[in-house]
Design an enzyme around this catalytic site. Structure first.
Site, short mmCIF file in Angstrom:
data_model
loop_
_atom_site.label_atom_id
_atom_site.label_comp_id
_atom_site.label_asym_id
_atom_site.label_seq_id
_atom_site.Cartn_x
_atom_site.Cartn_y
_atom_site.Cartn_z
CG ASP A 31 -2.02 -1.04 1.12
OD1 ASP A 31 -2.18 -1.62 0.03
OD2 ASP A 31 -2.70 -1.27 2.13
CB SER A 32 3.99 2.13 1.77
OG SER A 32 4.75 1.01 1.31
CB SER A 80 -37.48 -7.16 -11.60
OG SER A 80 -38.77 -7.33 -12.17
CE LYS A 112 -31.97 -11.69 -6.42
NZ LYS A 112 -31.95 -10.75 -5.30
CD GLU A 167 -26.99 -5.88 -6.92
OE1 GLU A 167 -27.78 -5.86 -5.97
OE2 GLU A 167 -27.36 -5.97 -8.11
CE LYS A 306 -35.15 -12.46 -0.90
NZ LYS A 306 -36.10 -11.35 -0.84
#
Length: 664
Positions: A31-32, A80, A112, A167, A306
């Site tokens: 990261d540095s 949908s 999902k 998403e 679902k």
């Protein structure tokens, strides 16, 4: 120009490192190193602003806050999906597909994601627009906020023109960190990562979105400009362009492979670093998709399975009772701790005596519990077959657990209440409500501080808040000079609040924010409300008989009259200043909305109150005057009637999106 060459080199390196870190999850530099290169690029661009480009890594955050989101019409509607809920329905869906095609075909199974659906448009490789799903046809332009998501490339690896669907979501770790920060600031917590993601993406200030650490997955194309002939091939091409796709996608040749995929992720979902709420199934080949076509609302070639709410059996070890600010006594079951939907559960509300009687819940019973909406623990049923004879009835106390006053059950109510005006539990909860953001909004005076003040006997009434002594406060634990001065400043500032905040803060039964506003607007002063007749209050549009009765009875009490006088003498404004937005200009003003069915994320009553605060008129029956029906699970005749009348219908996701959009 040396600087221009270095700037371009830095951009290429930073984009590659971001791709490795956020998309491939395989960082090649620490990261540095990334931070050092980003700092160098920022300094060079500051010195040469003419060289800044929209796709520079420095441009993810920094634009001015917006006044509102502009509307965007999708190039292709974002429809949908239909739903299947069990193995039988999955088999029927596959059989229906293959009957229509006259042959077998290949399917794709995907996770999902539980977030906010978005559309992304790239022109010549550069991100030019990002939008919410909205109603499927028209969404909102949230490009500025989406640019803050580091997993999202601002420029593709090739100069393609393409629209993709995906998403945006909040990783579990980011969600836990966000709620921990909000808890430390004594702010309201987000119920789940989906709500947090939706609220974050609808911030008008993109710097707030940037602080929320969102991510995203791309799961398909909108208008197909790729050379791919199948969904799985398209996903490979999108990944090659540098877009974040999900590696868990799987092609399936048979229904048995589909079922095995679902079974695997039903067991493993809690181990993922993000939330999923089901599995998406699609026919893979585009020519098969085209042949199958669409219904008015959804594609025939795709559906969503679902997950059922996870249910676990545990033991009711004891039941305790708490007293709320209105005196309601609520039983709470304590369980042997169990893990449900990824977290440990050790208690759940039993609501009231009727709930306990209806389900016949007893001490030491084995009960089935679940998390409603995968969030709130709830008792589903008793496992009667596990009873040993040692179970005992749950007995409601005859006296208040906080003050020993006799409890009463008012006619027509399920709740048992303490009606003592001296009840310490009610006093503390009432003060917590009074200082809350929705009421007097006294910053720095959260629940912990209120309880500390009460334990030190510094407060016993609402008026005592305005008599707090600085020197005494400095003797309390964790009360330094800065925090005490800030607290006293906030308390003093609250004296200037408009009447509707004070009215709501008094905690009168049944008087929510909307009713408080209507009363303040109608009578102009607290004295005016206190002296109003029942009929005058009832005449206000939006105020019913129960609220009118509750208000008139409250102001008949000598204690209430003394409190009002005390607050006035302490300098609290008791006039309506018209500081809140006129409901006629509220975002849902003029809309008549009906709620039906079961909502997973919140109660219908809460949803109704929040819609009313946005200006909507929430009613109980569907008619030609109804503008919108919010349909939860197991919606019945109201949904049928609404469809026959051509009324706009929202599902729960759309409701949450609308609430997040306007509530911020």
């Amino acid at each position: 120009m040396i600087e221009q060459a270095r700037i371009e080199e830095l951009r290429q390196k930073l984009n590659q490192y971001s791709y490795e870190y956020y998309v491939q999850d395989q960082p090649t530099v620490p990261d540095s190193t990334y931070d050092q290169l980003l700092r160098e690029l920022t300094e060079l661009e500051t010195a040469h602003p003419e060289l800044i480009t929209p796709d520079s890594p420095t441009q993810r955050v920094g634009a001015a806050a917006l006044d509102a989101f502009e509307k965007v019409t999708h190039d292709l509607p974002m429809l949908s999906l239909g739903n299947v809920f069990d193995e039988t329905e999955i088999r029927e869906w596959v059989a229906r597909i293959e009957r229509s095609l006259g042959r077998s075909t290949t399917y794709v199974a995907e996770l999902k994601f539980d977030g906010l659906a978005i559309s992304l448009k790239y022109e010549d490789g550069q991100l030019v627009r990002g939008a919410t799903r909205g109603d499927g046809t028209v969404g909102e332009n949230i490009t500025q906020n989406l640019r803050t998501i580091k997993a999202l490339p601002l420029r593709l690896r090739r100069n393609e023109t393409v629209e993709v669907r995906g998403e945006a979501y909040m990783p579990k770790q980011s969600f836990e960190r966000l709620n921990a920060d909000r808890a430390a600031r004594e702010e309201a917590l987000f119920a789940n990562p989906r709500n947090a993601a939706a609220g974050s993406l609808r911030q008008l200030d993109s710097s707030i979105t940037a602080s929320r650490n969102l991510s995203l997955f791309v799961y398909g194309v909108g208008v197909n400009t790729l050379s791919a002939r199948s969904h799985s091939e398209a996903m490979l091409q999108l990944a090659e362009l540098g877009l974040p796709t999900n590696k868990e996608m799987q092609t399936c040749e048979t229904v048995e492979e589909i079922l095995a995929y679902i079974a695997h992720w039903t067991m493993e979902r809690s181990n993922l670093p993000y939330e999923i709420d089901g599995i998406v199934l699609k026919v893979d080949r585009y020519d098969d998709q085209e042949e199958l076509g669409f219904t008015a609302k959804s594609p025939r070639f795709a559906t969503a399975y679902k997950f059922a709410a996870e249910e676990v059996m545990t033991t009711v070890e004891e039941v305790d009772f708490s007293v709320g600010r209105t005196g309601k006594v609520t039983p709470r079951a304590r369980f042997a701790p169990v893990v449900v939907a990824g977290s440990t559960v050790s208690y759940a509300t039993l609501h009231n005596a009727d709930f306990i009687t209806e389900k016949d819940i007893r001490l030491h019973d084995q009960v089935i519990i679940k998390k409603a909406g995968d969030v709130i623990p709830a008792v589903v049923s008793v496992v009667v077959s596990e009873r040993t004879g040692n179970e005992q009835p749950i007995e409601f106390p005859a006296h208040c657990p906080a003050c020993e006053s006799e409890l009463v059950r008012l006619e027509g109510e399920a709740d048992i209440r303490c009606v003592s005006p001296e009840c310490p539990a009610q006093l503390v909860e009432g003060i917590i409500h009074f200082v809350s953001r929705q009421a007097m909004n006294i910053d720095g005076l959260g629940e912990k501080v209120v309880r500390q003040l009460y334990e030190h006997e510094a407060i016993r009434t609402l008026a005592d808040l305005y008599r707090l002594d600085r020197d005494e406060l400095l003797t309390y634990e964790r009360m330094g000079e800065t925090s005490v001065d800030n607290l006293l400043t906030a308390i003093e500032a609250s004296k200037q609040n408009s009447l509707e905040r004070l009215m709501f803060g008094l905690g009168i039964r049944l008087v929510g924010q909307k009713a408080a506003y209507l009363l303040a607007e109608r009578f102009d002063s607290l004295d005016g409300i206190a002296q109003a007749e029942y009929e005058d209050i009832l005449a206000i549009d939006g105020i019913g008989s129960k609220i009118a009765d509750s208000v008139t009875k409250y102001f008949e009490h000598p204690e209430a009259q003394a409190l009002i006088k005390d607050l006035a003498e302490l300098g609290l404004n008791q006039q309506f200043l018209g500081q809140r937005v006129d409901q006629s200009n509220a975002p849902l003003a003029g809309k008549t909305i009906v709620l039906t069915g079961t909502l997973e994320s919140l109660k219908r009553s809460e949803a109704g109150k929040r819609l009313e605060l946005l200006g909507a008129d929430v009613t109980g029956s569907v008619s030609k005057k109804t503008d919108i029906l919010v349909a939860g699970e197991k919606a019945g005749s109201k949904l049928t009637k609404a469809e026959s009348l051509g009324i706009e219908i929202w599902n729960e996701t759309q409701l949450l999106e609308e609430l997040a959009k306007y509530e911020g």
